[in-house]
Design a protein around this motif. Structure first.
Motif, PDB file in Angstrom:
ATOM      1  N   VAL A   1       0.859  -1.182   0.000  1.00 28.91           N
ATOM      2  CA  VAL A   1       0.000   0.000   0.000  1.00 28.91           C
ATOM      3  C   VAL A   1       0.893   1.229   0.000  1.00 28.91           C
ATOM      4  CG1 VAL A   1      -1.746   1.320   1.230  1.00 28.91           C
ATOM      5  CG2 VAL A   1      -1.884  -1.172   1.156  1.00 28.91           C
ATOM      6  N   PHE A   2       0.732   2.066  -1.027  1.00 25.86           N
ATOM      7  CA  PHE A   2       1.532   3.285  -1.144  1.00 25.86           C
ATOM      8  C   PHE A   2       0.595   4.484  -1.028  1.00 25.86           C
ATOM      9  CE2 PHE A   2       3.885   6.658  -3.264  1.00 25.86           C
ATOM     10  CZ  PHE A   2       5.165   6.472  -2.756  1.00 25.86           C
ATOM     11  N   ASP A   3       1.004   5.452  -0.222  1.00 28.55           N
ATOM     12  CA  ASP A   3       0.187   6.651   0.021  1.00 28.55           C
ATOM     13  C   ASP A   3       0.565   7.732  -0.990  1.00 28.55           C
ATOM     14  OD1 ASP A   3      -1.520   8.492   1.077  1.00 28.55           O
ATOM     15  OD2 ASP A   3      -0.318   8.921   2.862  1.00 28.55           O
ATOM     16  N   PHE A   4      -0.298   7.957  -1.970  1.00 32.35           N
ATOM     17  CA  PHE A   4      -0.003   8.918  -3.029  1.00 32.35           C
ATOM     18  C   PHE A   4      -0.386  10.338  -2.597  1.00 32.35           C
ATOM     19  CE2 PHE A   4      -0.094   4.922  -5.285  1.00 32.35           C
ATOM     20  CZ  PHE A   4       0.968   5.058  -6.167  1.00 32.35           C
ATOM     21  N   PRO A   5       0.327  11.340  -3.101  1.00 31.53           N
ATOM     22  CA  PRO A   5       0.128  12.728  -2.665  1.00 31.53           C
ATOM     23  C   PRO A   5      -1.082  13.407  -3.284  1.00 31.53           C
ATOM     24  CG  PRO A   5       1.865  12.616  -4.303  1.00 31.53           C
ATOM     25  CD  PRO A   5       1.448  11.195  -4.040  1.00 31.53           C
ATOM     26  N   GLU A   6      -1.307  14.630  -2.823  1.00 29.30           N
ATOM     27  CA  GLU A   6      -2.311  15.554  -3.360  1.00 29.30           C
ATOM     28  C   GLU A   6      -3.725  14.975  -3.349  1.00 29.30           C
ATOM     29  OE1 GLU A   6      -1.253  17.839  -6.765  1.00 29.30           O
ATOM     30  OE2 GLU A   6       0.879  17.858  -6.265  1.00 29.30           O
ATOM     31  N   GLY A   7      -4.051  14.277  -2.244  1.00 28.16           N
ATOM     32  CA  GLY A   7      -5.407  13.818  -2.051  1.00 28.16           C
ATOM     33  C   GLY A   7      -5.748  12.476  -2.641  1.00 28.16           C
ATOM     34  N   ILE A   8      -4.846  11.855  -3.378  1.00 28.65           N
ATOM     35  CA  ILE A   8      -5.143  10.540  -3.945  1.00 28.65           C
ATOM     36  C   ILE A   8      -5.214   9.496  -2.839  1.00 28.65           C
ATOM     37  CG2 ILE A   8      -4.307   8.705  -5.473  1.00 28.65           C
ATOM     38  CD1 ILE A   8      -3.133  10.904  -7.267  1.00 28.65           C
ATOM     39  N   GLY A   9      -4.215   9.502  -1.956  1.00 27.93           N
ATOM     40  CA  GLY A   9      -4.255   8.636  -0.788  1.00 27.93           C
ATOM     41  C   GLY A   9      -3.707   7.243  -1.010  1.00 27.93           C
ATOM     42  N   PRO A  10      -3.972   6.320  -0.049  1.00 32.15           N
ATOM     43  CA  PRO A  10      -3.405   4.976  -0.108  1.00 32.15           C
ATOM     44  C   PRO A  10      -4.002   4.148  -1.247  1.00 32.15           C
ATOM     45  CG  PRO A  10      -4.156   5.537   2.117  1.00 32.15           C
ATOM     46  CD  PRO A  10      -4.719   6.563   1.201  1.00 32.15           C
ATOM     47  N   VAL A  11      -3.122   3.495  -2.001  1.00 32.16           N
ATOM     48  CA  VAL A  11      -3.530   2.619  -3.098  1.00 32.16           C
ATOM     49  C   VAL A  11      -2.639   1.383  -3.054  1.00 32.16           C
ATOM     50  CG1 VAL A  11      -3.780   2.351  -5.595  1.00 32.16           C
ATOM     51  CG2 VAL A  11      -4.236   4.577  -4.537  1.00 32.16           C
ATOM     52  N   GLU A  12      -3.223   0.205  -3.183  1.00 30.76           N
ATOM     53  CA  GLU A  12      -2.404  -1.005  -3.238  1.00 30.76           C
ATOM     54  C   GLU A  12      -1.747  -1.117  -4.610  1.00 30.76           C
ATOM     55  OE1 GLU A  12      -3.084  -5.264  -1.468  1.00 30.76           O
ATOM     56  OE2 GLU A  12      -3.916  -5.243  -3.512  1.00 30.76           O
ATOM     57  N   CYS A  13      -0.443  -1.303  -4.611  1.00 32.19           N
ATOM     58  CA  CYS A  13       0.331  -1.398  -5.842  1.00 32.19           C
ATOM     59  C   CYS A  13       0.970  -2.785  -5.948  1.00 32.19           C
ATOM     60  CB  CYS A  13       1.427  -0.337  -5.869  1.00 32.19           C
ATOM     61  SG  CYS A  13       0.823   1.365  -5.822  1.00 32.19           S
ATOM     62  N   VAL A  14       1.087  -3.281  -7.190  1.00 33.43           N
ATOM     63  CA  VAL A  14       1.653  -4.611  -7.428  1.00 33.43           C
ATOM     64  C   VAL A  14       2.674  -4.535  -8.562  1.00 33.43           C
ATOM     65  CG1 VAL A  14      -0.395  -5.858  -6.633  1.00 33.43           C
ATOM     66  CG2 VAL A  14      -0.236  -5.149  -9.031  1.00 33.43           C
ATOM     67  N   ASN A  15       3.536  -5.547  -8.622  1.00 32.47           N
ATOM     68  CA  ASN A  15       4.544  -5.612  -9.681  1.00 32.47           C
ATOM     69  C   ASN A  15       3.897  -5.773 -11.050  1.00 32.47           C
ATOM     70  OD1 ASN A  15       7.102  -5.375  -8.381  1.00 32.47           O
ATOM     71  ND2 ASN A  15       6.888  -7.455  -7.576  1.00 32.47           N
ATOM     72  N   VAL A  16       4.384  -4.988 -11.994  1.00 25.73           N
ATOM     73  CA  VAL A  16       3.922  -5.032 -13.378  1.00 25.73           C
ATOM     74  C   VAL A  16       5.152  -4.920 -14.274  1.00 25.73           C
ATOM     75  CG1 VAL A  16       2.643  -3.753 -15.150  1.00 25.73           C
ATOM     76  CG2 VAL A  16       1.628  -4.069 -12.891  1.00 25.73           C
ATOM     77  N   GLU A  17       5.143  -5.628 -15.399  1.00 25.71           N
ATOM     78  CA  GLU A  17       6.250  -5.499 -16.341  1.00 25.71           C
ATOM     79  C   GLU A  17       6.280  -4.075 -16.898  1.00 25.71           C
ATOM     80  OE1 GLU A  17       7.898  -7.850 -20.253  1.00 25.71           O
ATOM     81  OE2 GLU A  17       5.882  -7.001 -20.346  1.00 25.71           O
ATOM     82  N   HIS A  18       7.449  -3.433 -16.839  1.00 27.94           N
ATOM     83  CA  HIS A  18       7.534  -2.071 -17.363  1.00 27.94           C
ATOM     84  C   HIS A  18       8.976  -1.726 -17.705  1.00 27.94           C
ATOM     85  CE1 HIS A  18       4.961   1.650 -17.658  1.00 27.94           C
ATOM     86  NE2 HIS A  18       4.063   0.686 -17.764  1.00 27.94           N
TER      87      HIS A  18
END
Length: 412
Positions: free
Chosen positions: A221-238
């Protein structure tokens, strides 16, 4: 500078809208397989010309470049067409910019452990030919990859003396509704590309080598700035993971994306049903690609802007030691509000955020502030003038100090 913009879809249209306000080029030829779409996009500025292009045909790309005296090919189509555009630009003596690299192929025996053909391998394999010809191909110059790679260069040059991890972290709180105000599933970017990157084995750089893992692994779970807030993030090919270690010394490089449970479930179902396949099957006498069908039945990402609300964030979480030798954890980011991009440019925020970065890169190349030969990623160039232009374009970036992750605390 005379630019061939290949692709008049969501990102291509946003590119044209942004470029129309700049004066670093002489002409932009906007080309698409659907010539009418290209000509509609070209109406935005008298320096634009519409044309038809078959992006799968390198010879056709070369002919169009020569017909219009093109100096730079800007690739704004799905990455399945990268190599014909890349090769056609080279044959025509033009420089080249794309926002995603040549496609990967999983390892045949151990896809979730070892890399097979990596993103960009086809392009880097001929880097010596571009160098020998004095030509430049800037690969992975969108937002992700692209802006996060610029952030990596900036962090290495100005913020850190030693880097443990370059962790790209993207998330959003975007919502798309129907005419009745009900939330609907509508990807904000090319579904074809989204399926490709999300269902392929993600790549991680660690201990001086690339290896793969399972899709959607290592959730955090990463807390994104400017009001977006916590979002669960997962590994993706990039591409960032394949680009950053080529130019920047780091112990680890990762890419994690905030997809959300619903999107992950849909992607898993598509894979289970075989609807992510790109090879054609015969249906009632007609040959179709299942993935093309999925992309066709979903809303065009270029059209969802008026029904979209929220913000999107692209950024890079860097951990290591600062210039003072002390442990440091910094998130460099760029947040874009859909309401603002729709009001100011008439394009939704995800395609707009993707498109602004190659416009800036081309302006830097036009003025000689970026230069080079060969096949280069954004990390190969000075980040400071890029980030300054991003602000000059009216879309500032941010930086936030934050707590060290547990792994960094253990190793520092």
């Amino acid at each position: 500078m005379r630019i061939l913009l290949a692709g008049a879809g969501g990102v291509g249209g946003a590119f044209a809208a942004i470029a129309a306000r700049r004066d670093f080029y002489e002409q932009i030829v906007i080309a698409d397989y659907d010539q009418a779409k290209a000509e509609r996009a070209a109406e935005a500025d008298d320096r634009f010309v519409g044309a038809r292009i078959d992006a799968s045909d390198a010879a056709a790309v070369e002919r169009l470049c020569r017909e219009h005296g093109i100096t730079h090919v800007m690739n704004a189509v799905d990455p399945v067409f990268n190599m014909p555009l890349f090769n056609g630009a080279f044959a025509a003596g033009a420089d080249y910019v794309d926002m995603a690299m040549s496609l990967s192929q999983p390892h045949p025996e151990a896809p979730y452990e070892k890399t097979g053909v990596k993103l960009g391998d086809e392009q880097f394999a001929v880097a010596h030919e571009w160098e020998g010809a004095g030509r430049l191909a800037v690969v992975g110059m969108g937002v992700e990859p692209g802006l996060s790679d610029v952030f990596a260069r900036y962090a290495a040059d100005h913020l850190f003396s030693e880097i443990d991890e370059l962790g790209t972290r993207d998330g959003a709180n975007l919502v798309v509704t129907d005419d009745d105000g009900n939330e609907v599933f509508a990807p904000s970017f090319s579904m074809w590309t989204t399926i490709e990157e999300c269902l392929n084995p993600p790549v991680i750089w660690e201990d001086g080598a690339w290896h793969t893992t399972a899709p959607f692994s290592e959730p955090e779970v990463f807390d994104f700035p400017e009001g977006i807030g916590p979002v669960e993030c997962v590994n993706v090919e990039h591409e960032e993971v394949l680009l950053m270690p080529r130019w920047i010394d780091c112990k680890r490089a990762t890419f994690k994306y905030g997809l959300g449970d619903e999107f992950i479930t849909i992607l898993k179902v598509l894979h289970t049903l075989g609807l992510d396949r790109t090879d054609k099957i015969t249906v009632k006498g007609v040959e179709v690609s299942p993935r093309d069908v999925v992309a066709a039945v979903l809303p065009d990402p270029a059209t969802v802007g008026p029904r979209m609300s929220g913000k999107t964030c692209a950024g890079l979480w860097v951990t290591g030691k600062g210039k003072d030798g002390e442990p440091r954890s910094t998130y460099l980011y760029h947040v874009v509000d859909n309401e603002w991009t729709m009001r100011e440019y008439g394009h939704q925020c995800v395609v707009w955020q993707t498109a602004i970065n190659p416009v800036i890169a081309l302006e830097l190349l036009a003025h000689g502030r970026w230069s080079g030969v060969g096949v280069l990623g954004p990390e190969a160039f000075d980040a400071a003038p890029f980030l300054q232009l991003l602000e000059d374009y009216g879309s500032p970036w941010g930086m936030r100090e934050q707590a060290l992750p547990e792994q960094a605390l253990r190793t520092s």
